[in-house]
Scaffold this motif. Sequence first.
Motif, mmCIF file in Angstrom:
data_model
loop_
_atom_site.group_PDB
_atom_site.id
_atom_site.type_symbol
_atom_site.label_atom_id
_atom_site.label_comp_id
_atom_site.label_asym_id
_atom_site.label_seq_id
_atom_site.Cartn_x
_atom_site.Cartn_y
_atom_site.Cartn_z
ATOM 1 N N LYS A 612 12.200 -43.759 -17.464
ATOM 2 C CA LYS A 612 11.961 -42.396 -17.498
ATOM 3 C C LYS A 612 12.900 -41.782 -18.249
ATOM 4 C CE LYS A 612 9.446 -42.175 -12.690
ATOM 5 N NZ LYS A 612 9.958 -40.934 -11.713
ATOM 6 N N ALA A 613 14.528 -41.909 -17.546
ATOM 7 C CA ALA A 613 15.027 -41.513 -18.780
ATOM 8 C C ALA A 613 15.182 -41.816 -20.025
ATOM 9 C CB ALA A 613 16.277 -41.708 -18.551
ATOM 10 N N PHE A 614 14.488 -43.317 -21.108
ATOM 11 C CA PHE A 614 14.591 -43.618 -21.803
ATOM 12 C C PHE A 614 13.412 -43.440 -22.939
ATOM 13 C CE2 PHE A 614 12.775 -46.062 -25.472
ATOM 14 C CZ PHE A 614 13.851 -46.673 -26.160
ATOM 15 N N ASN A 615 12.533 -42.564 -22.108
ATOM 16 C CA ASN A 615 10.785 -42.349 -22.640
ATOM 17 C C ASN A 615 11.490 -40.974 -23.103
ATOM 18 O OD1 ASN A 615 8.261 -43.939 -22.911
ATOM 19 N ND2 ASN A 615 10.079 -45.024 -20.834
ATOM 20 N N GLN A 616 11.859 -40.504 -22.198
ATOM 21 C CA GLN A 616 12.544 -38.510 -22.516
ATOM 22 C C GLN A 616 12.557 -38.687 -23.634
ATOM 23 O OE1 GLN A 616 14.123 -37.859 -18.526
ATOM 24 N NE2 GLN A 616 11.885 -37.546 -17.908
#
Length: 625
Positions: A612-616
């Motif tokens: 999730k952090a990478f996509n954000q």
Amino acid sequence: MKTTLLRAVEEALTPFNQYFEGELLLRNKIIDDLRSYKQGLIEALLENDMVREVYGVPIKNHYVFKMDEFIEMLRSKTFWADSYTKYSNEIGLTSENKYLKYNGDVVLDFPHKDGVLEGGMTKEDQGKKEIYYHNIIARDEIDTLLAPKVFSNVKKYDENGEHNINGISEEDNFIVKGNNLIALHSLKQRYAGKTKLIYIDPPYNTGGDSFKYNDKFNHSTWLTFMKNRLEVARELLSDDGSIWITLDDVELHYFKVLCDEVFGRECFVNTIVWRHSDNSNNNALTFSEDHNYILVYSKSPNWKPNFLNDPEKRKHFKNPDNDPDGPWFDGNPVNNPALRPNLQFNITTPNGNVITHPANGWRWSKKTMDEKFETGELRFSDDETRVIRRTYLKDMEGLPPSTLWTNLEVTGHTRKAKYELKRLFPDVPVTSLFSTPKPELLIKYIIDISTNDGDLVMDFVMGSATTQAVAMKMKRQFIGVEQMDYIDEFIIKRLQKVIEGEQGGISELVEWKGGGSFIYAELSPLNINFVDEAKSIKSETEFINLIERIKEKALLNFKVELDKLKTEDTSFQSLTLEEKKQTLIDVIDHNLLYINYSEIEDEEFKIDERTKAFNQSFYEEGGQE
């Protein structure tokens, strides 16, 4: 499962019994009444939100109904099983739906031109049943198909090995595994207008390459496949960017007209002829084909190449007196390979010095050379020992690139490229994976001409990853997309070898010592969850429940009617549970499904916090979301 738009049309017409015969929609009668401008019919259609959005043109507080487009949709056999179709196995140049023999405007027309071809496969030898989406009729499906997707299994590779990461920076190189059409639309969110060079070596549709579509629309399918990808590629290019496409002459001329439509004829730069082989085919029935073509288009008109900064060529240019007409070429104007007697003569200079003709003769006759001396195009060096020619190159560091690339010392050739891959991967059957890999020198030449240090280079048909390997060695940022399974066993390892400082290809030429890094990610496949569930089914009840969940969550081709698998298809009902499971898996596998970024918080997909952090970071910090 009917598309959302078709359901909307039926809902809008539900009050009109005269347009139904049972569940069958009487489209011919609807068309007749539309042609007669039946007010109630048009009002009912425009009152439906979906129909109004697609077929209504807002003007102040009213809507104009796009009747012709609506009628065309009603007639399309592709989406209404019992109706007339305009599609035929005919491809040609048209204007206003009439072939060129009736009109003078040139437009390439072909079946499925107004559609989207998903065009996905995971194995080199796997033919795939085409999944087409009509731009208007399947608009909802296309919007979902091309929406930004979740990147998963994210890793970073550098000289210290493999690492888990939580984000991506503006300088990171990026490799994506997944369908290239869908990947490009996700990449567009971050990289639109930022890519200086796109180079692709797509399947040539020769029958022996990876474009294994075997229906009667093979030619049309290839054009649709390429059109979809070129349109989004253009959005990714910077205003001063260019795209280079390598092809043979099987599709070249149709493709040229297609590119004229996508990029604009004013953005056509040139066609390069590249001699890819020094080993002519003596068994050819007609001609030995030893060259390919490279089509070059720019994002904007008046694109200019980098003139090659070649010290060996540049040192011959002199302009000691700052002549406004530019520098001079020091030496023989150009040797002529033909030993013609009229070119074999010596020249006496004003001080009586005799300049002997070159071994192959001068380029021009004595009469022509005398004229060029008079006009100033030719002159003698200060010591009158050489003939020098004005180059008319102003403010340039080298020579303009030619469109004829025959010097194998410069461009390399396929045989050498295969040898390089085999040397790097002695245990991998690279020759079966890549029948015509491009040499690193060829890609270097293209990158030299079209980019500078730090510019972004993209190849969304990665193949053997030559573009990315060369870009890393030349200190360019790069993006690559590949769907085939060999991305894991080959591409990642090749780029790791580049980071380690491997000395093949152009390494010695550019003094490559190693270093660099890249991020690897995969489009997160939705289908894999359902495939795993399908394999574990133990009962008919579990089978039906899974179909219901697939209908609710999955992005399936809208022509797949899963309800029939439960009730209407008697032949399917007679299958064993294992056979039904395999059929369902096949249906899912024929729809390359990926999780939309908008659904990243859905608990059903169990997406971890690091992903999730990478996509954000990808979408929200550097993207357009």
